[in-house]
Design a protein around this motif. Structure first.
Motif, short mmCIF file in Angstrom:
data_model
loop_
_atom_site.label_atom_id
_atom_site.label_comp_id
_atom_site.label_asym_id
_atom_site.label_seq_id
_atom_site.Cartn_x
_atom_site.Cartn_y
_atom_site.Cartn_z
N GLU A 221 -0.55 -3.32 11.76
CA GLU A 221 -0.97 -1.92 11.77
C GLU A 221 -0.37 -1.16 10.60
OE1 GLU A 221 -0.60 2.06 14.51
OE2 GLU A 221 -0.63 0.11 15.52
N ASP A 222 -1.24 -0.43 9.90
CA ASP A 222 -0.83 0.26 8.68
C ASP A 222 -1.90 1.30 8.36
OD1 ASP A 222 0.59 0.82 6.32
OD2 ASP A 222 0.79 -1.28 5.78
N SER A 223 -1.75 1.97 7.25
CA SER A 223 -2.75 2.94 6.81
C SER A 223 -4.04 2.21 6.39
CB SER A 223 -2.22 3.76 5.64
OG SER A 223 -2.10 2.93 4.49
N ARG A 224 -5.11 2.96 6.32
CA ARG A 224 -6.39 2.39 5.89
C ARG A 224 -6.27 1.84 4.47
NH1 ARG A 224 -11.46 3.64 3.59
NH2 ARG A 224 -13.19 2.95 4.89
N ASP A 225 -5.65 2.63 3.59
CA ASP A 225 -5.51 2.19 2.20
C ASP A 225 -4.68 0.91 2.09
OD1 ASP A 225 -7.05 4.28 1.26
OD2 ASP A 225 -5.33 5.52 0.69
N ARG B 78 -5.11 4.55 11.81
CA ARG B 78 -4.25 3.37 11.69
C ARG B 78 -5.16 2.15 11.87
NH1 ARG B 78 0.17 4.03 9.22
NH2 ARG B 78 1.23 2.43 10.42
N TYR B 79 -4.93 1.15 11.05
CA TYR B 79 -5.81 0.00 10.98
C TYR B 79 -5.04 -1.31 10.98
CZ TYR B 79 -9.44 3.33 9.74
OH TYR B 79 -10.32 4.37 9.77
N ASP C 62 -7.09 9.02 7.91
CA ASP C 62 -5.79 9.21 8.54
C ASP C 62 -5.55 8.24 9.69
OD1 ASP C 62 -5.21 11.40 6.84
OD2 ASP C 62 -6.45 12.68 8.12
N CYS D 166 -4.29 -1.46 4.36
CA CYS D 166 -5.06 -2.59 4.88
C CYS D 166 -6.16 -3.01 3.90
CB CYS D 166 -5.64 -2.25 6.24
SG CYS D 166 -4.40 -2.19 7.55
#
Length: 75
Positions: A41-45, A11-12, A9, A47
């Motif tokens: 910056e975005d979700s782990r998936d 942010r990456y 959940d 990125c």
């Protein structure tokens, strides 16, 4: 506390260095010297998907260039 690199959940950012190597990076941590943001910056998936799409050659850029420079010519 969970590992910040494995928080589904979180942010990456997707980072890239001068050798063309990528890293998944928690957005709340400062970008280390020598690295730039390749995907904001975005979700782990998201990125990880960006990294999977763009990091197709795991060799450092300098090694890939040296290998191409010394490769025998195709005939």
């Amino acid at each position: 506390m969970t590992n910040p690199f494995e928080d589904p959940d979180g942010r990456y950012l997707a980072l890239i260095n001068a050798e063309g190597q990528y890293s998944l990076w928690p957005a709340f941590v400062a970008v280390p010297d020598g690295w730039g943001v390749a995907h904001p910056e975005d979700s782990r998936d998201a990125c990880l998907a960006h990294i999977d799409r763009h990091w197709t050659d795991m060799r450092p850029r300098s090694l890939a260039e040296a290998m191409e420079e010394h490769a025998p010519e195709s005939r």
